[in-house]
Each structure stands twice: as C-alpha cells, then as structure tokens.
Design an enzyme around this catalytic site. Structure first.
Site, PDB file in Angstrom:
ATOM      1  N   HIS A  42      46.563  -9.827   0.155  1.00 14.89           N
ATOM      2  CA  HIS A  42      45.688  -8.933  -0.609  1.00 14.89           C
ATOM      3  C   HIS A  42      46.022  -9.068  -2.094  1.00 14.89           C
ATOM      4  CE1 HIS A  42      43.468  -5.344  -1.757  1.00 14.89           C
ATOM      5  NE2 HIS A  42      44.550  -4.926  -2.400  1.00 14.89           N
ATOM      6  N   ASP A 154      42.252  -1.639   0.989  1.00 17.14           N
ATOM      7  CA  ASP A 154      42.950  -0.803   0.008  1.00 17.14           C
ATOM      8  C   ASP A 154      41.955  -0.172  -0.956  1.00 17.14           C
ATOM      9  OD1 ASP A 154      44.858   0.364  -1.614  1.00 17.14           O
ATOM     10  OD2 ASP A 154      45.187  -1.451  -2.787  1.00 17.14           O
TER      11      ASP A 154
END
Length: 853
Positions: A42, A154
């Site tokens: 990520h 997220d």
C-alpha cells in the site's frame, strides 16, 4: 532443537533443521482454515511525502517485486491506483513492460478499478464515478481487463452509495481494512454482504489481521484465524503482507515463511493466492450463509478529516461543480453544432484526473504535510486556470446569438439586440436575485425605463430579480426583469435600541442580536419560529463556538468526543451589526466578532426578495492552535433523526445516544445540506464547502475550521470565506425544495453579455425527485459523424419510486441505457423530443442519447 545445537556442535544445526522440517511436514486436515496470502505494498499517493516522491517509491517497490517474482514463482502481488501505474509507465517504461508481462501471467494483479484510493466520504457522487471511469478504462486499455474488486484498505469511512456505483462499473467485490480502527464498537463481520443506499449489494471482506502490511509473523497468522468473525459461515480469509504506506512490499523473509508454514498441523493453511481465487471460493460455497450490513460503513475515528484543510475541501467542491458545468455548456454547443465551439476533451480529461488525484485519502481529508498541501493547491489553481476560460468562452458562445441565427436562417426575423444572458446549469427553473456587472447592464436597451425593478449593490453591480429557464440560457431584457410590484417588497431594514436588527421579506422574518445570533426566524406561512432560543442554556441560532481540539491519537485526523465538554460561545463584539445592503431586492447586515486576540469572524447575513433561505456569508481570519470552530443552530424541531445529503441521495442518523453505535456518531458526513424534520415542519442547514456535522437532540452544528499542528503545522492558518444558509419549511424537505436550494447555493446563476433573442432550455425533467446530474460527451468521442451522442446521468433524490419525462427541444435519434463506464446495455423507446424514465429509490442511471447533427 536447542539441545541438539548445544550438545552436538559439529552436526547439531544440521540435525535441528531436520527436526524443524519434520515438524512442518505434519499436514492439516481438509477442513482447516485457509489464509489466502497476497503480496501488497500500500503506497500512499501522498502523505508524509509529496507526489514526486511517490513516483520513485512505486519504481523502487515494484522493481523489487519483479525481482522476487523471478526467484519465487508462486509469489502473487496485488496493486491498486491507476495513477501510480500511469506514473511508472511515463517515467520507467522498461520497468512498466516487465510489470505488464507479469500481469499477463496473473501474478502482478491490478485491483481497485479507481484512479487513486480516494477518500470514501467527501468526494461527490459524480467524482466517485469518475474515479472508477478513469481507473477501469486505464486498466482495460493497459492490461486488457477490468478490475473485479474495489480495493480501498485505508480510508476513513465509506459512503452508502459505493455498492451501487461499484456495481455500475462491473465491480461486485470490496476489500478494506480501516474499519477495524473504530474506537467504540467493533465491526461484527469479516466476510459479508454490504447493502448500499439503493439496495445494491456487494460481497465484502475485511482481512481479520486488521493490517494491510503484515509480515507473515506468527502473531498475524493466529490473529487472522482467531479474529475471523464469521466462523461457521466461511472458512478462509485474506492476508496482505509486505511493507506498506511508504512502500517496500514483500521480502524474501516473508516469502520463506509462507513456504515453511504452508500446511503445518495445528496452524492455518497459508497459500499464495489472488483476490479472484478467494472471492470465487466464497461465491461457490458460502454466499447463502453470509450476513448483510445495510447503509454506510462509519469509521468511529478520524472524524476530523471532514474539516481539516478547509481550503482543499473548498477547492474540491468548487472544481467538481465547475467541471460538470463546463461539460453541460459544451454539450449544448455540440448539439447546436456551433462552429468554433469544439468539446474540450483533452482539457477536461486532464482536469478531472488532477481533481481525482487530489481526492487521495490523505490529501482531500487534510492529513498530509505542508508540502503536499502546497502541491495540491498548485494543482487546483492550474485546473481552475484551465477551465475558467472554458466557462467564459462557452457562455459567450451560447450568448452570442450565432446559434440563434443559424436556427432561424430560414425566417425573416433574425434581428438580435444586445442582452444579458443567464446560464442555469440545473434542470429546474430558478426565480432569484442575481448580480450583473454595471457595465454589462448598460448594454440592455432602454434600461432607464425601469429603474424601479433594480438595486445597486455595494460593489457597483446591479441586482435584478429574474426567472431563468432550466438547464440552458435565458436572455435578460428590461421587459423580462420580474416586476417587483408583483410581489411584496422587502421590508425596510430596522435596528432597535437594544441592538437587535430585523431582516424581513414575504417569506421570512429574522431578528438578529448584536452578536449576530438569530434570536428568532419566523416562517410566515406556518407562523413557526425556526429556532428554540434559550438564553439560560446559551443556545442561539448562528452561535459561533470555539472548542479545544486536542486529539488522543492523530492530530489532523481526529475529533474526540470529549471536545464537546469544552464549548465556548463567542460573544466579544468587534463591530455590531450595521446595515450593509438596503433596497427592494436585498437586505443585509454585517458584523464582526473576536475569536481570540489573533483571530476573528466577520459575517454578512442577507435576505433576498422572494427567498426562502437566510444566508450567512462568512469570512474567518484564523490563527489558532488546537482549536475547533463550529456554528450552532437549536432548531425548533422534535425528531429522533436528522437527515444528511450524501452522494446521489441522503441518509438518516440518530440525534440521540441510546446505544454505543448511536453515541459514536457524534461527528458525521453531510454534503450540501442537512435537515431536521417532524411531521409537516422542519429546518435545513445548507453550505457551500463544509462536510462535518454534529447533531445532539434538536441542536445541529456545522464544523467550520480546525487547527491541527501535525502533520502540517500551518494547517488552515489564514483567511477563509464560505457561505451557509438556513431553510425553514413546511411539509417534507423533499417537497419544500431543500435539495434544489442546496444545488442553487453551490452553483449560482452566471451571466454574460450577448445578443440572444430567445431562451433555450436544453433539458427539462417534469419530476423534481429526478435530478439530471451530468451531461457530457462520452469518453470515446471518435465516432460522432451521424449524430451527436451525449451521456446523461440522472438519479432519484427523494428516496421514492419516481417516474418522469426528460424533454429537449432537439430531435432525438436514439436512446440507450448504459452502465457507468458508458458501455451500452439496451436500447430504449423514445419520442422525437423526449423519453420516459422510471427509477427506484436513490437509483443512479445513465443514458446514451443521440441527437441529429
């Protein structure tokens, strides 16, 4: 193993390794819980580093992944965000070709389908669609496939409209992690159906390790099994491993652990897998067992991201609207086939992608460093510089009368006189006061004959009361200025000895005290006061409040519940309310309050002729440290729920704290409006750039500014300008026109000098529950030879079953339903100038409509 190594120094380690191998060779049974492991990195598109560094992070991380894939043939790696792929393609073409080769093998796996991993609360519904439209088109063009999973590990909450939008772009699966961060209530599911606002469902999974960057350590492995909340319904879960946020991805150590722990008795099975393999297994075996979660996925943390970095949120709202307005103007010009007014495909494509880039989930929420904020604002300024001339040129072309002459070329009467032309971007008529530059107004012939119908404002502009036709242009001549004598004039501005001021028109009467607080707002039709003014408790309409804002964890991200205990009303007067505008069309007062020795708020409260809303034009000079500024309204309404606009619709949230789930929603998302209603009476709060709301019993507060010091120590310091408005109403907010009023506040009528003889309404819809949100040319505009094709996107805004007719003055050749990727699905019947629409509650639909060229 320890004994062998200690007692036999010559061969002990070799013997210990054999013991370990024998231990790990003990296999599980077939029913053991299975962990689907996927490499992941990520990479925040911006956060504690600027966009330029992210380009390099992608190159470093993905180069490492490619090298590991050559050594470990079972490694699979998932990667989202089309923007990051586009950066690597542009800057590292050799690396990009290797990535495409691994993607063709099914090992380097594009996921997500969006341009960036965007914020899940603040972008508009249309911006959500453009995230998927540009993302899916990129993945289709570059990798020959669309993504089948929406990947948003997220972000800080998830709109209830996302399942419908996902479904409209061919995505029926969803993965996130962040909901596990909720402070008060733990989300009860791991794999489940998420049902959105319109009833659309998405198969969703929350990896139970609660981490998108595990290290395949034993703690994460065991947490994945033990934290799985749907035992007995499904028997597996995803684990994402690799260094994340700043990138890095998998390491050899992690890959060796997977190989070692692959199938060891007593531990979960771990297998290198893909999102598709995991979701397929659930779809084949477990769908009927799954529970359903209805509505938004509310994160009980990071509510401050609805307010932090107010200037970014202001830019985002205004540019989302401006881009759609440009599209509407140039779509009209395309159908009019006016020479020299070509559709600006390239500029719109670039501008939309830049706005989408800044919607990344640490930029738009305001949780990035000062350098990132500067980058984002620079991007916004460039977008604004690119599209402002388009707006001006487009309106000038529509106002020129050239298309009027073209249409009337066969007639005798082609004489066009000077006029002021009004553009209305919405699909309903608007009757309101507008401001025209004085020099432009002078172009109206014989304007001196009707001086009584106008008002000169403080800036030297002319105020006139006009009626603008729906989605189109209306010429304004003296004869078309609405006669002020047809309605009741504004009452004369009044100030009393106690400092109270009265503003009054035919619909509302406001009593304002010397602190700028609304002591009374009478809705004349009902005789009801919009506010419950309570001096003893200190609750007043338009009461500015200052709170301590010292989060426990994350400064720019959070607003903790205990801030509510530090409520401090602002009552120190710098300048008492005084007359600002006073005439037959607009009355307003202006005042100024001290926030602190460093900060102040100045406000103009205005009431226009014929208006049903009281407007608050606000300027704040803000230089605070860990403070939160709100404005408060104690509504004269009894209701256990308040309603808030979200993308393509609205949803209700409690105004009480009966349960911990209710209490945790002390700060929630609202877009252009929020409303509290009881039977046949309610009050709405509109705004032009704010998102954070809090409602407790009958008191609604709008969060205005926050002053976090980390990660940007200068966050929000400086001058801010914004507008909000109060709209008391009878009946439901739907029937009262709250939704339309909020649209109007955010996108005012615009004017241009021209030579237009008659009005042109491009589209009208005969049911106010149906909003025509978007008019644009398709992304693929290569073949427009036989006719001009437009994409029309509409949605049902009331929460009802709605039927209506969309009408246009132009001959319609074909009408087809399409998905949100603008791919045709089915042909529809239509008439020469209209077609019928039938919608279910909060449904979003798109059409391809072809017009004769």
């Amino acid at each position: 193993m320890v004994n062998l190594c200690t007692l036999d120094q010559e061969n002990g380690c070799k013997k210990a390794k054999e013991v370990a191998r024998n231990f790990f060779r003990e296999k599980n049974g077939d029913s053991q819980f299975t962990i689907h492991a996927m490499g992941h990195a990520h990479i925040d598109t911006a956060w504690l580093w600027p966009y330029a560094e992210t380009v390099r992070k992608c190159a470093r991380t993905w180069s490492t992944v490619i090298q590991l894939m050559d050594k470990y043939p079972d490694l699979t790696f998932v990667c989202s965000q089309a923007q990051q792929f586009a950066w690597v393609k542009e800057n590292y073409p050799a690396l990009y070709q290797k990535i495409k080769a691994k993607a063709a093998e099914g090992r380097f796996i594009p996921v997500g389908g969006t341009w960036v991993e965007m914020d899940g609360n603040v972008p508009s519904g249309e911006a959500f669609i453009r995230q998927f439209l540009h993302g899916q088109r990129f993945f289709m063009q570059e990798f020959g496939r669309k993504c089948s999973e929406f990947w948003l590990p997220d972000t800080f909450g998830y709109s209830a409209q996302l399942p419908q939008i996902m479904n409209g772009v061919g995505i029926r699966r969803f993965l996130t992690i962040k909901i596990s961060w909720s402070l008060v209530n733990k989300f009860p599911h791991t794999t489940f159906w998420w049902q959105g606002l319109d009833g659309t469902r998405s198969l969703s999974h929350f990896p139970p390790a609660d981490n998108y960057g595990t290290k395949i350590d034993m703690k994460s492995v065991m947490k994945t099994r033990q934290g799985h909340k749907d035992k007995g319904r499904t028997n597996g879960a995803i684990m994402l491993y690799g260094y994340s946020d700043g990138g890095g991805g998998p390491t050899e150590t992690m890959l060796e652990r997977i190989e070692r722990l692959h199938d060891t008795d007593g531990l979960p099975k771990i297998t290198n897998s893909t999102p598709d393999l995991f979701f397929q297994k659930v779809e084949e075996n477990d769908l009927e067992n799954l529970c359903t979660w209805v509505g938004e996925l509310y994160l009980e943390m990071h509510q401050g991201t609805l307010t932090s970095q107010a200037k970014i949120k202001l830019w985002n709202r205004r540019l989302e609207i401006a881009l759609q307005t440009v599209e509407k103007m140039y779509s009209m010009l395309a159908v009019l086939n006016l020479k020299g007014s070509s559709y600006p495909c390239d500029i719109l494509d670039k501008s939309w992608k830049n706005v989408l880039l800044n919607q990344f989930h640490d930029v738009l929420p305001g949780s990035s460093t000062q350098e990132v904020v500067k980058d984002a604002c620079s991007i916004y300024e460039q977008v604004n510089a690119d599209i402002t001339p388009l707006l001006q040129a487009g309106l000038a072309s529509l106002s020129s009368g050239a298309w009027n002459r073209k249409r009337k070329a066969q007639t005798q009467n082609t004489d066009l006189k000077s006029s002021v032309v009004i553009f209305n971007p919405h699909c309903w008529k608007r009757l309101e006061v507008i401001s025209i530059p004085g020099k432009m107004f002078e172009q109206l012939q014989n304007h001196s004959q009707d001086q009584n119908g106008i008002q000169l404002d403080k800036k030297g502009n002319i105020l006139v009361y006009v009626e603008a036709q729906s989605l189109g242009v209306t010429p304004l001549s003296v004869g078309k200025i609405v006669d002020h004598n047809k309605g009741e004039e504004l009452k004369q501005w009044t100030k009393f000895d106690d400092g109270n001021v009265i503003l009054e028109n035919e619909n509302l009467k406001a009593v304002i005290d010397k602190c700028g607080r609304i002591r009374s707002l009478i809705h004349k039709k009902s005789g009801l006061d919009a506010f419950l003014d309570d001096t003893k408790k200190g609750f007043h309409g338009n009461q500015f409040l200052l709170y301590d804002d010292i989060p426990m964890f994350w400064d720019a991200w959070d607003i903790m519940d205990y801030h509510l205990e530090t409520r401090q009303p602002l009552t120190k007067i710098i300048k008492e309310p005084e007359k600002y505008e006073s005439g037959i069309l607009r009355q307003s007062i202006k005042f100024k309050l001290e926030i602190s020795s460093k900060s102040s708020v100045e406000q103009e409260i205005s009431l226009d002729r014929g208006d049903t809303v009281l407007r608050f034009h606000t300027t704040v000079n803000w230089h605070e440290n860990h403070k939160l500024l709100k404005v408060e309204f104690p509504f004269n309404v009894h209701s256990s729920e308040a309603t808030y606009e979200v993308q393509f619709g609205h949803l209700k949230r409690p105004t009480h704290s009966n349960t911990s789930w209710d209490w945790a929603k002390y700060e929630v998302t609202g877009h252009k409006w929020a409303d509290m209603s009881q039977h046949n009476w309610g009050v709405a709060l509109l705004n032009d750039c704010k998102y954070g709301h809090s409602t407790e019993h009958n008191i609604m507060r709008l969060s205005l500014l926050k002053s976090a010091k980390n990660p940007d120590p200068t966050a929000d310091m400086g001058v801010h300008q914004f507008t909000y408005a109060v709209f008391p109403h009878t009946g439901t907010f739907q029937d009262a026109g709250v939704i339309q009023a909020a649209y109007d506040l955010n996108n005012p009528l615009t004017v241009s000098a021209g030579q237009l003889k008659e009005a042109l309404s491009m589209f009208t819809v005969d049911n106010p529950a149906i909003i025509l949100e978007t008019v644009k040319l398709p992304e693929d505009t290569a073949d427009q030879s036989s006719g001009v094709v437009l994409v029309l996107r509409l949605y049902e805004a009331f929460g009802s079953h709605a039927q209506g007719t969309l009408s246009t003055p132009f001959p319609v050749l074909t009408v087809a339903r399409c998905n949100l990727l603008e791919e045709e699905e089915s042909q529809m019947t239509h008439k020469d100038h209209s077609f019928h629409i039938q919608l279910t509650p909060f449904q979003v639909v798109s059409f391809l409509v072809e017009f004769k060229k």
